[in-house]
Design a protein around this motif. Structure first.
Motif, PDB file in Angstrom:
ATOM      1  N   VAL B 118     -15.848  10.371   2.114  1.00  0.00           N
ATOM      2  CA  VAL B 118     -17.171  10.518   1.936  1.00  0.00           C
ATOM      3  C   VAL B 118     -17.576  11.148   0.744  1.00  0.00           C
ATOM      4  CG1 VAL B 118     -19.166  11.904   3.137  1.00  0.00           C
ATOM      5  CG2 VAL B 118     -17.606  10.405   4.320  1.00  0.00           C
ATOM      6  N   ARG B 119     -16.569  12.174   0.287  1.00  0.00           N
ATOM      7  CA  ARG B 119     -16.897  12.902  -0.807  1.00  0.00           C
ATOM      8  C   ARG B 119     -17.046  11.842  -2.279  1.00  0.00           C
ATOM      9  NH1 ARG B 119     -11.493  16.186  -2.391  1.00  0.00           N
ATOM     10  NH2 ARG B 119     -10.086  14.463  -2.607  1.00  0.00           N
ATOM     11  N   HIS B 120     -16.405  10.883  -2.117  1.00  0.00           N
ATOM     12  CA  HIS B 120     -16.666  10.050  -3.306  1.00  0.00           C
ATOM     13  C   HIS B 120     -17.834   9.026  -3.372  1.00  0.00           C
ATOM     14  CE1 HIS B 120     -12.228  10.627  -3.904  1.00  0.00           C
ATOM     15  NE2 HIS B 120     -12.794  11.190  -5.078  1.00  0.00           N
ATOM     16  N   GLU B 121     -18.475   9.019  -2.153  1.00  0.00           N
ATOM     17  CA  GLU B 121     -19.486   8.003  -1.918  1.00  0.00           C
ATOM     18  C   GLU B 121     -20.960   8.700  -1.845  1.00  0.00           C
ATOM     19  OE1 GLU B 121     -18.952   4.850  -1.731  1.00  0.00           O
ATOM     20  OE2 GLU B 121     -16.706   4.898  -1.436  1.00  0.00           O
ATOM     21  N   ILE B 122     -20.992  10.048  -1.129  1.00  0.00           N
ATOM     22  CA  ILE B 122     -22.190  10.399  -0.620  1.00  0.00           C
ATOM     23  C   ILE B 122     -22.704  11.513  -1.817  1.00  0.00           C
ATOM     24  CG2 ILE B 122     -23.302  11.998   0.931  1.00  0.00           C
ATOM     25  CD1 ILE B 122     -22.342  10.069   3.196  1.00  0.00           C
ATOM     26  N   ARG B 123     -23.857  11.395  -2.381  1.00  0.00           N
ATOM     27  CA  ARG B 123     -24.376  12.185  -3.476  1.00  0.00           C
ATOM     28  C   ARG B 123     -25.442  12.995  -3.053  1.00  0.00           C
ATOM     29  NH1 ARG B 123     -20.283  12.242  -5.323  1.00  0.00           N
ATOM     30  NH2 ARG B 123     -19.237  10.497  -6.781  1.00  0.00           N
ATOM     31  N   SER B 124     -26.494  12.293  -2.024  1.00  0.00           N
ATOM     32  CA  SER B 124     -27.677  12.921  -1.680  1.00  0.00           C
ATOM     33  C   SER B 124     -27.859  13.060  -0.354  1.00  0.00           C
ATOM     34  CB  SER B 124     -28.666  11.977  -2.309  1.00  0.00           C
ATOM     35  OG  SER B 124     -29.750  12.221  -1.714  1.00  0.00           O
ATOM     36  N   LYS B 165     -26.480  17.532   6.818  1.00  0.00           N
ATOM     37  CA  LYS B 165     -26.957  18.369   5.471  1.00  0.00           C
ATOM     38  C   LYS B 165     -27.238  19.774   5.772  1.00  0.00           C
ATOM     39  CE  LYS B 165     -31.565  16.824   6.142  1.00  0.00           C
ATOM     40  NZ  LYS B 165     -32.906  16.527   5.503  1.00  0.00           N
ATOM     41  N   ASP B 166     -27.420  20.097   7.113  1.00  0.00           N
ATOM     42  CA  ASP B 166     -27.720  21.186   7.759  1.00  0.00           C
ATOM     43  C   ASP B 166     -27.160  21.438   9.017  1.00  0.00           C
ATOM     44  OD1 ASP B 166     -29.621  20.171   9.322  1.00  0.00           O
ATOM     45  OD2 ASP B 166     -31.210  20.316   7.802  1.00  0.00           O
ATOM     46  N   ALA B 423     -16.347  18.610  -0.537  1.00  0.00           N
ATOM     47  CA  ALA B 423     -17.170  17.547  -0.111  1.00  0.00           C
ATOM     48  C   ALA B 423     -18.919  18.057  -0.049  1.00  0.00           C
ATOM     49  CB  ALA B 423     -17.101  16.832   1.232  1.00  0.00           C
ATOM     50  N   THR B 424     -19.437  17.715  -1.207  1.00  0.00           N
ATOM     51  CA  THR B 424     -20.717  18.185  -1.569  1.00  0.00           C
ATOM     52  C   THR B 424     -21.745  17.085  -1.596  1.00  0.00           C
ATOM     53  OG1 THR B 424     -20.583  18.093  -3.951  1.00  0.00           O
ATOM     54  CG2 THR B 424     -19.781  20.232  -2.651  1.00  0.00           C
ATOM     55  N   PHE B 425     -23.297  17.573  -1.492  1.00  0.00           N
ATOM     56  CA  PHE B 425     -24.358  16.832  -1.665  1.00  0.00           C
ATOM     57  C   PHE B 425     -25.286  17.500  -2.526  1.00  0.00           C
ATOM     58  CE2 PHE B 425     -27.278  18.144   1.458  1.00  0.00           C
ATOM     59  CZ  PHE B 425     -26.498  19.099   2.228  1.00  0.00           C
ATOM     60  N   LEU B 426     -26.289  16.809  -3.056  1.00  0.00           N
ATOM     61  CA  LEU B 426     -27.571  17.543  -3.668  1.00  0.00           C
ATOM     62  C   LEU B 426     -28.567  17.574  -2.529  1.00  0.00           C
ATOM     63  CD1 LEU B 426     -27.623  16.062  -7.104  1.00  0.00           C
ATOM     64  CD2 LEU B 426     -26.636  18.185  -6.518  1.00  0.00           C
ATOM     65  N   GLU B 428     -32.555  18.830  -0.965  1.00  0.00           N
ATOM     66  CA  GLU B 428     -33.797  18.379  -1.222  1.00  0.00           C
ATOM     67  C   GLU B 428     -34.301  19.085  -2.696  1.00  0.00           C
ATOM     68  OE1 GLU B 428     -32.808  18.945   1.820  1.00  0.00           O
ATOM     69  OE2 GLU B 428     -34.075  17.867   3.200  1.00  0.00           O
ATOM     70  N   ALA B 429     -33.565  20.236  -2.891  1.00  0.00           N
ATOM     71  CA  ALA B 429     -34.189  21.024  -4.134  1.00  0.00           C
ATOM     72  C   ALA B 429     -33.078  20.822  -5.331  1.00  0.00           C
ATOM     73  CB  ALA B 429     -34.078  22.453  -3.784  1.00  0.00           C
ATOM     74  N   GLY B 430     -32.274  19.712  -5.208  1.00  0.00           N
ATOM     75  CA  GLY B 430     -31.176  19.489  -6.154  1.00  0.00           C
ATOM     76  C   GLY B 430     -30.116  20.146  -6.194  1.00  0.00           C
ATOM     77  N   LYS B 431     -30.167  21.158  -5.010  1.00  0.00           N
ATOM     78  CA  LYS B 431     -28.912  22.187  -5.211  1.00  0.00           C
ATOM     79  C   LYS B 431     -27.632  21.427  -4.561  1.00  0.00           C
ATOM     80  CE  LYS B 431     -28.083  26.776  -3.853  1.00  0.00           C
ATOM     81  NZ  LYS B 431     -28.039  27.615  -2.800  1.00  0.00           N
ATOM     82  N   GLU B 432     -26.462  21.610  -5.037  1.00  0.00           N
ATOM     83  CA  GLU B 432     -25.134  21.373  -4.640  1.00  0.00           C
ATOM     84  C   GLU B 432     -24.972  22.165  -3.228  1.00  0.00           C
ATOM     85  OE1 GLU B 432     -22.068  21.169  -6.905  1.00  0.00           O
ATOM     86  OE2 GLU B 432     -21.111  19.456  -6.241  1.00  0.00           O
ATOM     87  N   GLN B 433     -24.669  21.388  -2.139  1.00  0.00           N
ATOM     88  CA  GLN B 433     -24.216  22.200  -0.858  1.00  0.00           C
ATOM     89  C   GLN B 433     -23.094  21.478  -0.133  1.00  0.00           C
ATOM     90  OE1 GLN B 433     -26.124  24.605   0.374  1.00  0.00           O
ATOM     91  NE2 GLN B 433     -28.115  24.383  -0.218  1.00  0.00           N
ATOM     92  N   PHE B 434     -22.273  22.097   0.535  1.00  0.00           N
ATOM     93  CA  PHE B 434     -21.258  21.596   1.209  1.00  0.00           C
ATOM     94  C   PHE B 434     -21.842  20.794   2.383  1.00  0.00           C
ATOM     95  CE2 PHE B 434     -18.860  25.110  -0.819  1.00  0.00           C
ATOM     96  CZ  PHE B 434     -18.200  24.337  -1.445  1.00  0.00           C
TER      97      PHE B 434
END
Lengths: 575, 575
Positions: B118-124, B165-166, B423-426, B428-434
Motif C-alpha cells: 500500500v505504501r507504494h501505491e497510495i499517495r492521496s 486517513k483518520d 506508509a504515508t499519504f497526503l 486534504e491540506a497536502g500534509k503527509e500523514q501516516f
C-alpha cells in the motif's frame, strides 16, 4: 463492482524490471505487484483472472471424475529421501530445517505426498482407480526467476495424480486427463496445441505438453500441417531413410587444418559443404565423458542423448580441460577415430561414408573416414534436432515450426513412485501389485501470463472473455450526470443479474483516462454511456479483440446486448 | 456426488495420535490426514467443509467492501527487519535462506507485506479508505503442534488489513469488520460470542476476539448475563471499589513461619484467611526483575502486568536462583518491604492495611504491613484475574464464565506498522500523514475444527448445514434394486438442481455401515431409501442435530422435503 471503490492501480510507464510483454502488462494494468524476486502479490484484478482460470480447471477436473484435495506446502524430507529425489532434485527445491531441526522443503510438486497418502489408504483393487487433484501454491527456487508470472518462484498449479490397477486403466486415466485438458484450454478461449513431449526429470513412460501458441514462447513446437502430429522440438523425431549399401571409401588420412576449429571453418578450408563434416561433441553425463556425433549441418538434441544414456542429471558440455584430457587435443579437433570414450552417432551418419572428422590432434582433421570401419560407435540412433524442411514422421508432409508456452503437462508415470514408496494393492487374485500412476499439471498462474503473451496489442491486454477479470467494462462518461448515472446503474444491474461480470467505471476522470485504462486492462467488451450517444439513445460498444466499435440502442438494450455478446464470444471461438 | 466414486476413507478406530474430539473425528470421518507434525492434507470431504467456510467468509468480506487479493507465502526478511519483528517474533517464524542466500520466512501473518504494497501505491487521502483481504495458507512453527486443525503449523486464514486517513475512518472500518464477523459466524450456524481482548504481541489500540463456544475451548470467556459485556479472561477488568480511608495498623513486625512457603501454608500457620496475606511474585520482564503483588486468594493476570510494563516479550517467573539473588531468601518468602525492585500492586491491596507479607528471609514473614507506609509501590492498578462471583464492570451483575475457541480477531492497529514502514499519504491540506491501520483475522481451517468441538456426539460429527461437506446424505439401501436406484437418482437430481449438495451413498455395503458413516461424517440431513419404507412409498429422514427420525412421502417429495429442510435449518438458528 464500481471502479471508484476498487483497487486497480494502473501505471502509465512500463516498469524497467519487466522484460516480457505479459509481465509489463500485468504490472501496468494493476494486476500484480512484485514482493521480491519471482514472488508476486495478486491485486484484485489479477486474482480474479487467476480464479477464473482455476474455476474452469476445477470444473473440468470434476467433470472428468477427479477428486479435489489440498495437500500441504511444507513437506518432510523423509518422503523425498524415500523417493530418491532429495539428493537428485537440486537447488530448485527450497530446503530448510524447522525449529525441531527436522529437514523439510517447500513443495514444488507432490508426487511423494500423494503417493504416501494413497499407500496408507488403498488396500484393494476395488478402491481403484482414483484421481486426486489440488489447486495449490507451489514453490520452486529458480536460479533466475523472471518474466513475471511466467517463471516465478511461488506460483499456483493444478496438479493431479491418478492411481490405477493395471496398464489399461492407467492409459484410460491418462487419456481422460488429456481430453479434460483439451476442454479446459478450449473453454479458456486460448489457441493451443497438445504435443508429444519428453518426460524429463520427473520420469515416466509417455507424456504430452499443452502449449499456448505465442510468438514469444520459449518452446519450439514442431507440427504437421496435414496430420495431427505435433511434438516439442526436444522430442520431435528426425526422420531418416533406411541405410542402404555404403560405397567404399579410400583409407582414412590425417591432414593439417590450421586454425579451423568449427565445422564452418573446416568446411570453408577444405571447400566442402558442412554436411560432409562430422561434428564431434563431448559431454559429461552423470560425471562421465561421452562423445556424440551429428552431421556438420545438424544440431545435437541433448534431451535425446540424455534419454539414450538414461542419465540422471542434465548433460553438460565438457570443459576445454576435459576435452584436452579426453582427446589429447584442444577444443575443435575432437573426432571418433581412436577415441576411447563411449561414442554415440546420429543415425543419419550411417547412411554414408567418406566423412571428415577431427583428428584428436591440434590443427588436424581426418579425411575419408568410414565410421563403421574406422571408429567404435556404440549405436547409431536419432540424436539430432528436427530442422526446417524435415518431413513429418507420420505422414511425410513438411513440418512447420511454431513457438509456444508450456501450460499443461500430462505424464504416464508408470511405477516410478509406487515402487520407490511401496504403494501397493491386492489384485483380484489377492496378489500384491504396485499401483500404476499418472500425473497431470496445469500452471494456473502461468496461464494468466501466457494468455496475455498470446493476446495483446499496443494498447494493452486483450483478455479472452473466460479469463478476463470482468467481461464488461461499463464506462459512465458523466458520473455527475443523473440521467447517465441512472442508466449506467440500470445496465449494470441488468447484466449483473444475468451473471455477467461488470466493472462500472464511475470515476470522476476524463474520458481519455477511462478508455485508456479499459484498453490496458483488456476487458473483452467495453460499453460507453454518456455525451452525445446518450442524447441519441445509444450505448457505444467496443469489441476489444478486434477494436471494433459499434452501438446498441438503449431501448431494448439487454436483448440487443446479449445477441451482440454472442457475436463477440464467437469471435473468440467460444460457444 | 456418488460415494462409490468418492474418496472418503472413514476409520472405525480412533487414531492414538488425536487428543481432542475434533481431531479424532476429522481423522475418523476421512476428512484430513496427517503428513507430518501439525501439517495435514485435506481429503475431499475436509476440503469441501473448508471451502464452505471460506466462501461465506469471502461473501461477507466482499459485502463489507473489502477487496480480495492474494499475497505470497514466502516473504523477504528485509520487511520484517523494517517493522522490527524479525528479531522479536521468535521461533514460530520459520526462517530460511534461499539459493541466493537471501533471508526469508514463511509468512504467519502479512502486516509487513500489505503495508509495503500500500505504501507504494497510495499517495492521496482520495485513495483511502481501502481494506484488502486474502484467504491464504499460512505457516507458524508451533513448538508443540497438536489438536489437529486446531493448532496446526500450516493453516488457512482469512486476513484483512484496512488503511484509513483518520481515526474516525479507522473506527468505521473496524466496526464494519466487527459486523461482518458477526454475520459470518451467524451464517455459519455457530454459537459464538465477541469479547474484548488483549491486543497482544501484534500491537495496537483495541481489539475483539470472536469465540466459538465449546466446553473444550482453551480460552475462558467472562460474560455478563444481563448486559453485552464480554471479555477474554486475560482482558476482563476486575472491579474494585474506590479506596476509602485505611485504618492505621501497628508497626510491621517480623515473625518466624518455618516451612510455610505458600499462601495457603502461611494462612494455615497463622490461622488467618488467605485474603489476609499478600502474594509477592517475581517476574523477569524483558530481562529485568520486577515484583507483582496480589491478594493471597487472587491470581495474578500476567497479560495485565505485561501490558502495564509495555514488555516486548512474554513475562516469565523468576527462577529460584533469581529469587535468591533479588530477595536474599529462598522461594516462598519474598515480600515488598525493603525490596529494591520495581513493585506493582493490584489495586485491591490499596483498600486495606495490616497485611501479612514475606520477609525476604528464610522461614520468615512480616505482620502489620501497610504497603503505603512500609514499601515503595510503583503503582496500584488492576493486575488480578477476574474470579467467579466478580461483578460485571458495566452493570454490576455477577459475571459468568464459559469456555471458547478463538476463531476470529479484529484489531485496531493504529500507526504501529504505518510508522515503522513509513506508509504515508497526503491529506486534504497536502500534509503527509501516516495511514491508520486495522487488521482482521479469521482462522478458516480452525473454524472447521471448532465447529466440531461445538457440535458432536457419540456417533460422530454434527455439522451445521452451512459447513457440512454435503448438506444431505441420500442413502440407497438397495443399490442393486432398480426401483430404489431409480428413485434415488430422481431425488438426487431434484435436490442437486435446487442447489442442495447431496452425497448419494450408492455403495454395495450393509445398511449399518452406511448409517454409521453418515452419522460419523455428520451430514445434517439423512434421507434413506429402500426396504419397507420404499414399499410404503416413503423416504426415511433424520435430522442429525437432534437425531430425530421421520418420514416424507415419495409422492410430492420435493415440496415436502423443502419444507422440512426449513425446519431443520431453523433448528440451527439459520434463516
Amino acid at each position: 463492482m464500481r471502479l471508484s471503490r476498487y483497487y486497480a492501480p494502473t501505471l502509465k510507464e512500463t516498469p524497467a524490471e519487466a522484460e516480457v510483454i505479459s509481465h509489463q502488462l500485468l504490472l501496468r494494468a494493476g494486476m500484480i505487484r512484485k514482493l521480491t524476486a519471482g514472488i508476486y502479490t495478486y491485486l484484485p484484478l489479477g486474482l480474479r483472472a487467476l480464479n477464473n482460470v482455476a474455476n474452469i480447471v476445477r470444473e473440468e477436473m470434476d467433470r472428468a471424475g477427479a477428486l479435489e484435495i489440498l495437500m500441504p506446502a511444507v513437506q518432510p524430507a523423509d518422503l523425498w529421501k524415500e523417493s530418491g529425489r532429495w539428493d537428485f532434485y537440486g537447488r530448485e527445491l527450497l530446503r530448510f530445517v524447522d525449529r525441531h531441526d527436522r529437514e523439510s522443503c517447500l513443495g514444488p510438486t507432490h508426487e511423494e505426498v500423494v503417493t504416501d497418502l494413497v499407500r496408507h489408504e488403498i488396500r484393494s483393487y476395488r478402491q481403484l482407480p482414483v484421481n486426486l487433484y489440488q489447486i495449490q501454491t507451489k514453490f520452486r527456487d529458480e536460479i533466475r526467476p523472471r518474466f513475471g508470472l511466467m517463471r516465478g518462484r511461488e506460483f499456483v498449479m493444478k496438479d493431479a495424480y491418478s492411481f490405477d490397477k493395471d496398464d489399461a486403466g492407467a492409459d484410460a486415466s491418462y487419456w481422460a486427463m488429456y481430453e479434460a485438458y483439451a476442454r479446459i484450454f478450449t473453454r479458456l478461449g486460448l489457441k493451443f496445441r497438445a504435443v508429444s513431449a519428453d518426460s524429463g526429470a520427473i520420469g515416466g513412460s509417455f507424456s504430452h505438453e499443452f502449449m499456448v501458441l505465442a510468438d514469444t514462447g520459449e518452446d519450439t513446437i514442431v507440427a504437421c500441417p496435414d496430420c495431427d502430429y505435433g511434438a516439442n522440438l526436444e522430442k520431435a523425431e528426425a526422420v531418416c531413410p533406411s541405410a542402404g549399401a555404403i560405397p567404399a571409401c579410400p583409407p582414412a588420412e590425417q591432414i593439417a587444418t590450421p586454425g579451423s576449429h568449427t565445422v564452418e571453418e573446416v568446411a570453408a578450408f577444405l571447400k566442402v559443404a558442412p554436411a560432409a563434416v562430422v561434428k564431434t561433441l563431448l559431454y559429461i553425463a552423470d560425471g562421465k565423458p561421452v562423445a556424440a556425433l551429428v552431421r556438420g549441418d545438424r544440431e545435437l538434441n541433448e534431451i535425446k542423448l540424455k534419454n539414450l544414456l538414461a542419465a540422471k542429471e542434465d548433460l553438460r558440455l565438457a570443459t576445454p580441460e576435459e576435452v584436452v584430457a579426453a582427446t589429447g587435443a584442444p577444443v575443435g579437433f575432437a573426432g571418433p577415430v581412436g577415441l576411447t570414450l563411449p561414442i554415440y552417432a546420429d543415425r543419419e551418419l550411417a547412411l554414408a561414408s567418406d566423412w571428415i572428422v577431427g583428428a584428436n590432434a591440434a590443427d588436424a582433421h581426418m579425411l575419408h573416414v568410414d565410421l563403421g570401419r574406422d571408429a567404435t560407435i556404440v549405436s547409431f540412433t536419432d540424436l539430432r534436432e528436427v530442422a526446417p524442411g524435415d518431413p513429418c514422421p507420420k505422414c511425410g508432409a513438411t513440418l512447420t515450426f511454431t513457438k509456444g508456452i508450456e501450460v499443461g503437462h500430462v505424464f504416464k508415470l508408470g511405477l516410478k513412485y509406487s515402487e520407490a514408496l511401496n504403494a501397493t494393492f491386492l489384485d483380484e487374485a489377492g496378489k500384491e501389485q504396485f499401483m500404476i500412476m499418472g500425473c497431470y499439471g496445469i500452471g494456473v498462474s502461468r496461464i494468466v501470463a501466457s494468455c496475455i503473451e498470446q493476446n495483446n496489442d499496443a494498447s494493452g491486454i486483450v483478455f479472452p472473455p473466460p479469463i478476463a477479470p470482468f467481461e464488461v467494462a461499463l464506462i459512465n462518461l458523466s458520473p455527475k450526470d443523473e440521467i447517465a448515472t441512472a442508466k449506467a446503474d440500470e445496465i449494470y444491474a441488468a447484466l449483473t443479474k444475468a451473471g455477467i461480470q461488470v466493472l462500472l467505471d464511475d470515476r470522476d476522470e476524463r474520458p481519455g483516462v477511462k478508455f485508456k485504462d479499459a484498453d490496458l486492462i483488456g476487458f473483452p467488451i467495453q460499453l460507453t454511456l454518456g455525451g452525445k450517444g446518450l442524447a441519441r439513445g445509444i450505448v457505444e460498444t467496443k469489441d476489444r479483440r478486434i477494436s471494433l466499435k459499434g452501438e446498441l440502442p438503449l431501448d431494448g438494450f439487454f436483448e440487443a446486448f446479449m445477441t451482440w455478446r454472442d457475436t463477440v464470444r464467437q469471435g473468440w471461438g467460444l460457444e
